[in-house]
Design an enzyme around this catalytic site. Structure first.
Site, PDB file in Angstrom:
ATOM      1  CG  ASP A 138      15.223  85.321 122.389  1.00 58.99           C
ATOM      2  OD1 ASP A 138      15.971  84.630 121.677  1.00 58.99           O
ATOM      3  OD2 ASP A 138      15.053  86.547 122.217  1.00 58.99           O
TER       4      ASP A 138
ATOM      5  CG  HIS B 140      10.060  84.338 123.498  1.00 60.98           C
ATOM      6  ND1 HIS B 140       9.622  84.989 122.355  1.00 60.98           N
ATOM      7  CD2 HIS B 140      10.877  85.189 124.158  1.00 60.98           C
ATOM      8  CE1 HIS B 140      10.163  86.206 122.340  1.00 60.98           C
ATOM      9  NE2 HIS B 140      10.927  86.359 123.410  1.00 60.98           N
TER      10      HIS B 140
END
Ligand SMILES: [Zn+2]
Length: 255
Positions: A49, A210
Site C-alpha cells: 500500500d 507498505h
C-alpha cells in the site's frame, strides 16, 4: 434512579463498539462485501500500500522478480500522478494495481460524495498512467463506513482487506518485523502436518505491507524489503504460491 441513565451510555457504547468493529475488522462484512483471504490455503497474496515510491518501489520490483513473485499494489492517486512511469513499470512486470484513494483520507469520516470522488480520482490517475482501470480497492487504514460498500460497487471495484498486517510503518527493529510476519509460515507448516490439530483452513493469507507513505515522499521502507528478502525464499520452500488479486476467482474468497 431512572434506568435509562444507566442503560443509554451502555447501549451507546455497544453501538460504537459494533460500528468500530464493522469499520476496521478485516473480516467484517458489515459495511459491504470484502475479500479477506485467498481462495486456497497455499496461495499467498502479497499486497503493498501507499506507493508508488520512487526510492523503494523499483527495488521491491527487482526483489519480487528475483523470487518470481507477483503482487498487488494499492496505490495512492496523487503518487500515481507524480510517478506514472513507475506505475507502468509495475504493470509491465506482471503485477496488479489497486485503488487506495486519491489522498488517503480516513473514509469513515467522509460522506458518500467525498468517498466517490476519492475513488474516482485514483481510478482516473491509474487509467491515465496505464490505460487500464483498477478492479480492486483497499480503504486507507482499513476504515469503512455504511455507504462505502455501495460506492465501491458502483465503481466496479472489489474491496480487499487482509489476513495479516504486521505494521511495517512502525519504527521497530528489523527482527521485530520479521517475527511479526511469522504467522504465514506457521499457517503453511500446519497444512503440511500429518495430523493437523485444527481443521484445514479454506483460505490463504493476504499480507498487507507498505512500499510508500501516503503523505511523505521517498519514505524509507528498507526494513520491509529486508523482511521480504528473509521470508520470500522460506515461503517458497514451504510450497506457498504467490498470487495477485487477479489470480483468484469466485465467491470463496469473500469469507
Ligand atoms: Zn494506506
Amino acid at each position: 434512579m431512572n434506568p435509562w441513565l444507566v442503560a443509554a451510555p451502555v447501549a451507546l457504547a455497544g453501538v460504537a463498539g459494533f460500528t468500530a468493529y464493522g469499520a476496521v475488522a478485516a473480516r467484517s462484512q458489515l459495511f459491504g462485501a470484502a475479500v479477506s483471504g485467498t481462495d486456497h490455503p497455499r496461495k499467498l497474496a502479497l499486497t503493498f500500500d501507499d506507493g508508488p515510491n520512487p526510492s523503494i518501489t523499483p527495488k521491491l520490483l527487482d526483489l519480487l522478480d528475483r523470487h518470481r513473485a507477483k503482487a498487488t499494489f494499492f496505490v495512492v492517486g496523487h503518487w500515481v500522478r507524480s510517478a506514472p512511469s513507475l506505475v507502468r513499470e509495475t504493470i509491465a512486470r506482471g503485477h496488479v494495481l489497486g485503488n487506495h484513494t486519491d489522498s488517503h483520507p480516513n473514509l469513515f469520516f467522509c460522506g458518500p460524495a467525498e468517498c466517490r470522488e476519492e475513488l474516482e480520482r485514483c481510478t482516473e490517475a491509474i487509467q491515465q498512467a496505464t490505460s487500464e482501470p483498477p478492479r480492486w480497492f483497499r480503504p486507507p487504514y482499513g476504515f469503512r463506513s455504511p455507504w462505502l460498500g455501495e460506492v465501491v460497487q458502483q465503481q466496479r471495484l472489489h474491496m480487499v482487506m487482509w489476513t495479516l498486517i504486521p505494521g511495517d510503518w512502525r519504527p521497530k527493529p528489523q527482527q521485530w518485523l520479521i517475527d511479526r510476519m511469522k504467522p504465514i509460515a506457521e499457517h503453511a507448516q500446519a497444512l503440511g502436518a500429518t495430523a493437523p490439530s485444527r481443521p484445514r483452513p479454506a483460505h490463504g493469507d493476504i499480507l498487507c505491507l507498505h512500499d510508500g507513505h501516503y503523505a511523505l515522499p521517498n519514505a524509507d521502507r528498507t526494513r520491509t524489503l529486508a523482511a521480504l528478502e528473509y521470508w520470500l525464499p522460506r515461503w517458497r520452500d514451504l510450497d506457498l504460491e504467490f498470487v495477485t488479486m487477479n489470480q483468484m476467482h469466485g465467491k470463496a474468497v469473500e469469507a
